[in-house]
Design a protein around this motif. Structure first.
Motif, PDB file in Angstrom:
ATOM      1  N   TYR A  56      27.401   3.161  47.987  1.00 30.24           N
ATOM      2  CA  TYR A  56      27.822   2.884  49.359  1.00 30.24           C
ATOM      3  C   TYR A  56      28.755   3.972  49.847  1.00 30.24           C
ATOM      4  O   TYR A  56      29.541   4.518  49.068  1.00 30.24           O
ATOM      5  CB  TYR A  56      28.608   1.559  49.430  1.00 30.24           C
ATOM      6  N   ASP A  57      28.692   4.253  51.135  1.00 29.36           N
ATOM      7  CA  ASP A  57      29.718   5.033  51.807  1.00 29.36           C
ATOM      8  C   ASP A  57      30.536   4.053  52.628  1.00 29.36           C
ATOM      9  O   ASP A  57      29.984   3.142  53.249  1.00 29.36           O
ATOM     10  CB  ASP A  57      29.099   6.081  52.741  1.00 29.36           C
ATOM     11  N   GLY A  58      31.855   4.227  52.608  1.00 29.31           N
ATOM     12  CA  GLY A  58      32.707   3.318  53.357  1.00 29.31           C
ATOM     13  C   GLY A  58      34.131   3.818  53.407  1.00 29.31           C
ATOM     14  O   GLY A  58      34.517   4.692  52.622  1.00 29.31           O
ATOM     15  N   PRO A  59      34.916   3.268  54.316  1.00 27.39           N
ATOM     16  CA  PRO A  59      36.281   3.766  54.492  1.00 27.39           C
ATOM     17  C   PRO A  59      37.226   3.432  53.335  1.00 27.39           C
ATOM     18  O   PRO A  59      38.096   4.238  53.008  1.00 27.39           O
ATOM     19  CB  PRO A  59      36.738   3.104  55.787  1.00 27.39           C
ATOM     20  N   THR A  60      37.056   2.245  52.718  1.00 31.28           N
ATOM     21  CA  THR A  60      37.965   1.815  51.651  1.00 31.28           C
ATOM     22  C   THR A  60      37.234   0.883  50.690  1.00 31.28           C
ATOM     23  O   THR A  60      36.219   0.271  51.056  1.00 31.28           O
ATOM     24  CB  THR A  60      39.170   1.027  52.220  1.00 31.28           C
ATOM     25  N   PRO A  61      37.779   0.711  49.472  1.00 27.92           N
ATOM     26  CA  PRO A  61      37.206  -0.287  48.573  1.00 27.92           C
ATOM     27  C   PRO A  61      37.267  -1.693  49.173  1.00 27.92           C
ATOM     28  O   PRO A  61      36.361  -2.503  48.963  1.00 27.92           O
ATOM     29  CB  PRO A  61      38.069  -0.197  47.313  1.00 27.92           C
ATOM     30  N   GLU A  62      38.318  -1.965  49.935  1.00 29.78           N
ATOM     31  CA  GLU A  62      38.451  -3.289  50.552  1.00 29.78           C
ATOM     32  C   GLU A  62      37.321  -3.553  51.546  1.00 29.78           C
ATOM     33  O   GLU A  62      36.810  -4.666  51.636  1.00 29.78           O
ATOM     34  CB  GLU A  62      39.814  -3.418  51.244  1.00 29.78           C
ATOM     35  N   ALA A  63      36.943  -2.513  52.313  1.00 29.15           N
ATOM     36  CA  ALA A  63      35.827  -2.667  53.257  1.00 29.15           C
ATOM     37  C   ALA A  63      34.521  -2.932  52.508  1.00 29.15           C
ATOM     38  O   ALA A  63      33.703  -3.749  52.941  1.00 29.15           O
ATOM     39  CB  ALA A  63      35.695  -1.427  54.137  1.00 29.15           C
ATOM     40  N   ILE A  64      34.342  -2.273  51.372  1.00 31.50           N
ATOM     41  CA  ILE A  64      33.141  -2.490  50.548  1.00 31.50           C
ATOM     42  C   ILE A  64      33.112  -3.944  50.060  1.00 31.50           C
ATOM     43  O   ILE A  64      32.093  -4.623  50.138  1.00 31.50           O
ATOM     44  CB  ILE A  64      33.124  -1.516  49.350  1.00 31.50           C
ATOM     45  N   ARG A  65      34.242  -4.429  49.572  1.00 39.17           N
ATOM     46  CA  ARG A  65      34.317  -5.812  49.087  1.00 39.17           C
ATOM     47  C   ARG A  65      34.112  -6.816  50.223  1.00 39.17           C
ATOM     48  O   ARG A  65      33.439  -7.832  50.050  1.00 39.17           O
ATOM     49  CB  ARG A  65      35.661  -6.063  48.404  1.00 39.17           C
ATOM     50  N   GLN A  66      34.688  -6.538  51.383  1.00 40.28           N
ATOM     51  CA  GLN A  66      34.527  -7.437  52.526  1.00 40.28           C
ATOM     52  C   GLN A  66      33.068  -7.490  52.972  1.00 40.28           C
ATOM     53  O   GLN A  66      32.547  -8.566  53.300  1.00 40.28           O
ATOM     54  CB  GLN A  66      35.425  -6.996  53.681  1.00 40.28           C
ATOM     55  N   ALA A  67      32.391  -6.351  52.961  1.00 40.98           N
ATOM     56  CA  ALA A  67      30.972  -6.319  53.325  1.00 40.98           C
ATOM     57  C   ALA A  67      30.153  -7.153  52.331  1.00 40.98           C
ATOM     58  O   ALA A  67      29.262  -7.910  52.729  1.00 40.98           O
ATOM     59  CB  ALA A  67      30.466  -4.877  53.359  1.00 40.98           C
ATOM     60  N   ALA A  68      30.468  -7.038  51.060  1.00 38.85           N
ATOM     61  CA  ALA A  68      29.766  -7.824  50.041  1.00 38.85           C
ATOM     62  C   ALA A  68      29.965  -9.310  50.290  1.00 38.85           C
ATOM     63  O   ALA A  68      29.011 -10.097  50.207  1.00 38.85           O
ATOM     64  CB  ALA A  68      30.246  -7.435  48.650  1.00 38.85           C
ATOM     65  N   GLU A  69      31.199  -9.695  50.590  1.00 46.31           N
ATOM     66  CA  GLU A  69      31.490 -11.103  50.850  1.00 46.31           C
ATOM     67  C   GLU A  69      30.695 -11.613  52.046  1.00 46.31           C
ATOM     68  O   GLU A  69      30.112 -12.697  52.002  1.00 46.31           O
ATOM     69  CB  GLU A  69      32.987 -11.290  51.085  1.00 46.31           C
ATOM     70  N   ARG A  70      30.657 -10.826  53.107  1.00 48.02           N
ATOM     71  CA  ARG A  70      29.877 -11.219  54.298  1.00 48.02           C
ATOM     72  C   ARG A  70      28.405 -11.413  53.985  1.00 48.02           C
ATOM     73  O   ARG A  70      27.725 -12.203  54.621  1.00 48.02           O
ATOM     74  CB  ARG A  70      29.988 -10.151  55.386  1.00 48.02           C
ATOM     75  N   ASN A  71      27.918 -10.647  53.010  1.00 51.67           N
ATOM     76  CA  ASN A  71      26.507 -10.707  52.641  1.00 51.67           C
ATOM     77  C   ASN A  71      26.223 -11.674  51.497  1.00 51.67           C
ATOM     78  O   ASN A  71      25.083 -11.798  51.068  1.00 51.67           O
ATOM     79  CB  ASN A  71      26.011  -9.305  52.292  1.00 51.67           C
ATOM     80  N   GLY A  72      27.262 -12.333  51.000  1.00 51.75           N
ATOM     81  CA  GLY A  72      27.072 -13.271  49.900  1.00 51.75           C
ATOM     82  C   GLY A  72      26.687 -12.591  48.599  1.00 51.75           C
ATOM     83  O   GLY A  72      25.982 -13.179  47.779  1.00 51.75           O
ATOM     84  N   LEU A  73      27.164 -11.370  48.398  1.00 51.09           N
ATOM     85  CA  LEU A  73      26.816 -10.607  47.204  1.00 51.09           C
ATOM     86  C   LEU A  73      27.994 -10.555  46.241  1.00 51.09           C
ATOM     87  O   LEU A  73      29.140 -10.380  46.663  1.00 51.09           O
ATOM     88  CB  LEU A  73      26.427  -9.179  47.594  1.00 51.09           C
TER      89      LEU A  73
END
Length: 90
Positions: A56-73
């Motif tokens: 993944y490309d993303g601004p922060t590890p927190e954004a990566i984790r938040q995206a995963a949570e939104r996707n139920g991953l």
């Protein structure tokens, strides 16, 4: 933009159908990620489909984790990575 590898475990295996439903599911992930400035580049899936290693490309590890949570991953680990290319040394 920083690049991350996300390791995930799917105890029952990851099943994404190879049809329009599977395509729609993947595009839904892409859309939800975009809201957070996160881009799914690609993933590697183990033979038994229980582990994935996603880039993944993303601004922060927190954004990566938040995206995963939104996707139920699930997220086992998020690691900032860079490319090591053997052809770079030629």
């Amino acid at each position: 933009m920083p690049r991350y590898m996300v390791e995930r475990t799917f105890p029952d295996g990851l099943e994404i159908p190879m049809n329009s439903e599977g395509a729609a599911a993947c595009l839904g992930v892409v859309d939800r990620n975009a809201d957070l400035g996160v881009t799914w580049v690609h993933s590697y899936v183990s033979d038994d489909k229980r582990k994935t290693f996603c880039i993944y490309d993303g601004p922060t590890p927190e954004a990566i984790r938040q995206a995963a949570e939104r996707n139920g991953l699930p997220v086992d680990q998020v690691s900032k990575v860079s490319v090591l290319d053997p052809y770079f040394y030629k």
